[in-house]
Design a protein around this motif. Structure first.
Motif, short mmCIF file in Angstrom:
data_model
loop_
_atom_site.label_atom_id
_atom_site.label_comp_id
_atom_site.label_asym_id
_atom_site.label_seq_id
_atom_site.Cartn_x
_atom_site.Cartn_y
_atom_site.Cartn_z
N LYS A 87 -59.46 0.46 -28.81
CA LYS A 87 -59.54 1.91 -28.55
C LYS A 87 -58.35 2.42 -27.73
O LYS A 87 -58.08 3.60 -27.69
N ASN A 88 -57.62 1.51 -27.06
CA ASN A 88 -56.49 1.90 -26.22
C ASN A 88 -55.15 1.70 -26.93
O ASN A 88 -54.11 1.64 -26.27
N SER A 89 -55.17 1.60 -28.25
CA SER A 89 -53.93 1.39 -28.99
C SER A 89 -52.99 2.57 -28.82
O SER A 89 -53.42 3.72 -28.76
N VAL A 90 -51.72 2.26 -28.77
CA VAL A 90 -50.69 3.29 -28.68
C VAL A 90 -50.38 3.78 -30.09
O VAL A 90 -50.13 2.98 -30.99
N PRO A 91 -50.42 5.10 -30.32
CA PRO A 91 -50.11 5.62 -31.65
C PRO A 91 -48.69 5.24 -32.08
O PRO A 91 -47.79 5.16 -31.25
N ASP A 103 -40.74 -6.13 -32.33
CA ASP A 103 -41.44 -7.18 -33.07
C ASP A 103 -42.56 -6.65 -33.93
O ASP A 103 -42.83 -7.19 -35.01
N ARG A 104 -43.22 -5.59 -33.52
CA ARG A 104 -44.27 -5.00 -34.35
C ARG A 104 -43.65 -4.45 -35.63
O ARG A 104 -44.16 -4.66 -36.73
N ASP A 105 -42.52 -3.74 -35.50
CA ASP A 105 -41.84 -3.19 -36.67
C ASP A 105 -41.40 -4.31 -37.62
O ASP A 105 -41.59 -4.22 -38.84
N ILE A 106 -40.80 -5.34 -37.06
CA ILE A 106 -40.27 -6.44 -37.86
C ILE A 106 -41.39 -7.16 -38.59
O ILE A 106 -41.33 -7.37 -39.81
N SER A 107 -42.45 -7.54 -37.86
CA SER A 107 -43.54 -8.28 -38.50
C SER A 107 -44.26 -7.41 -39.54
O SER A 107 -44.67 -7.90 -40.59
N SER A 108 -44.37 -6.13 -39.28
CA SER A 108 -45.03 -5.23 -40.22
C SER A 108 -44.24 -5.10 -41.52
O SER A 108 -44.81 -5.15 -42.61
N THR A 109 -42.93 -4.98 -41.42
CA THR A 109 -42.14 -4.87 -42.64
C THR A 109 -42.05 -6.21 -43.37
O THR A 109 -41.99 -6.24 -44.61
N MET A 110 -42.04 -7.32 -42.63
CA MET A 110 -42.10 -8.64 -43.27
C MET A 110 -43.38 -8.76 -44.09
O MET A 110 -43.36 -9.17 -45.24
N ASN A 111 -44.50 -8.38 -43.47
CA ASN A 111 -45.80 -8.46 -44.14
C ASN A 111 -45.83 -7.57 -45.39
O ASN A 111 -46.26 -8.01 -46.46
N LYS A 157 -52.92 -11.54 -33.96
CA LYS A 157 -52.97 -12.18 -32.64
C LYS A 157 -52.30 -11.31 -31.57
O LYS A 157 -52.77 -11.22 -30.44
N LYS A 158 -51.23 -10.62 -31.95
CA LYS A 158 -50.48 -9.78 -31.02
C LYS A 158 -51.07 -8.37 -30.89
O LYS A 158 -50.60 -7.56 -30.10
N GLY A 159 -52.08 -8.06 -31.73
CA GLY A 159 -52.69 -6.73 -31.69
C GLY A 159 -51.96 -5.70 -32.53
O GLY A 159 -52.26 -4.51 -32.46
N TYR A 160 -51.00 -6.14 -33.36
CA TYR A 160 -50.24 -5.22 -34.20
C TYR A 160 -50.99 -4.85 -35.47
O TYR A 160 -50.69 -3.84 -36.10
N TYR A 161 -51.90 -5.70 -35.92
CA TYR A 161 -52.65 -5.46 -37.16
C TYR A 161 -54.12 -5.65 -36.83
O TYR A 161 -54.61 -6.76 -36.74
N GLN A 162 -54.81 -4.54 -36.63
CA GLN A 162 -56.21 -4.59 -36.26
C GLN A 162 -57.08 -4.55 -37.50
O GLN A 162 -56.69 -4.03 -38.54
N VAL A 163 -58.27 -5.14 -37.39
CA VAL A 163 -59.18 -5.24 -38.52
C VAL A 163 -60.43 -4.40 -38.21
O VAL A 163 -61.30 -4.82 -37.46
N PRO A 164 -60.52 -3.19 -38.78
CA PRO A 164 -61.72 -2.39 -38.56
C PRO A 164 -62.93 -3.07 -39.20
O PRO A 164 -62.79 -3.80 -40.19
#
Length: 183
Positions: A87-91, A103-111, A157-164
């Protein structure tokens, strides 16, 4: 040497190889921006694997050998996903410059790259008339799916990809929405 491949499959494979080149180039761009050593290791391993896989496909097409198989991604991960939304995620918002790449940007585009290539390679496999190239595309698609899962695991694990998740009642209703066939 006479080429015995259909036009449609050559077009699809050409698109796959072009996208593979783009992904390899993209991963090379990200390398100096990785801050987390774990992500940098994942990126470097995947970049090496992707380059070898690309070369194998090119060699197979050019030489049409009978025993050039792709390696499999080594999946030894025992994963326990983190479910739920923080609930405290940064937009998120687009970066103003490449210097803000993190690292969030990099891992997201890799994925995203692995996911898109997995679909594209499976689509190419469905158009292949040559059984060796079809199997190569299927294995390559699976390799992308495995690399996407590795990247997703890091992101989760890093909180970059959350699973609703749904509440238990909704989940059970959806799970039990289908029954076995008696046919």
């Amino acid at each position: 040497m006479q080429v015995q491949l259909g036009a449609h499959e050559l077009i699809e494979i050409n698109e796959v190889l072009s996208c593979m080149v783009n992904s390899i180039n993209q991963f090379q761009i990200y390398k100096p921006y990785c801050q987390d050593q774990e992500l940098k290791n994942i990126l470097e391993n995947q970049l090496s694997f992707m380059t070898n896989e690309y070369n194998s496909i090119v060699i197979t097409l050019q030489q049409k050998t009978t025993r050039n198989q792709l390696p499999n991604v080594d999946q030894k991960m025992d994963v326990t996903p983190i479910y739920g939304i923080n609930k405290n995620s940064v937009p998120e918002a687009p970066n103003a410059s490449i210097n803000q790449l993190n690292d969030r940007d990099i891992s997201s585009t890799m994925n995203g790259s692995h996911k898109a290539l997995a679909v594209l390679k499976m689509q190419a496999a469905l158009e292949c008339t040559d059984s060796q190239i079809r199997e190569m595309m299927i294995q390559s698609s699976k390799n992308c799916a495995d690399q996407a899962f590795e990247t997703w695991t890091y992101m989760n694990k890093k909180g970059y990809y959350q699973v609703p998740v749904f509440d238990q009642a909704t989940s059970k209703t959806m799970i039990n929405g289908f029954q076995q066939s008696s046919f």
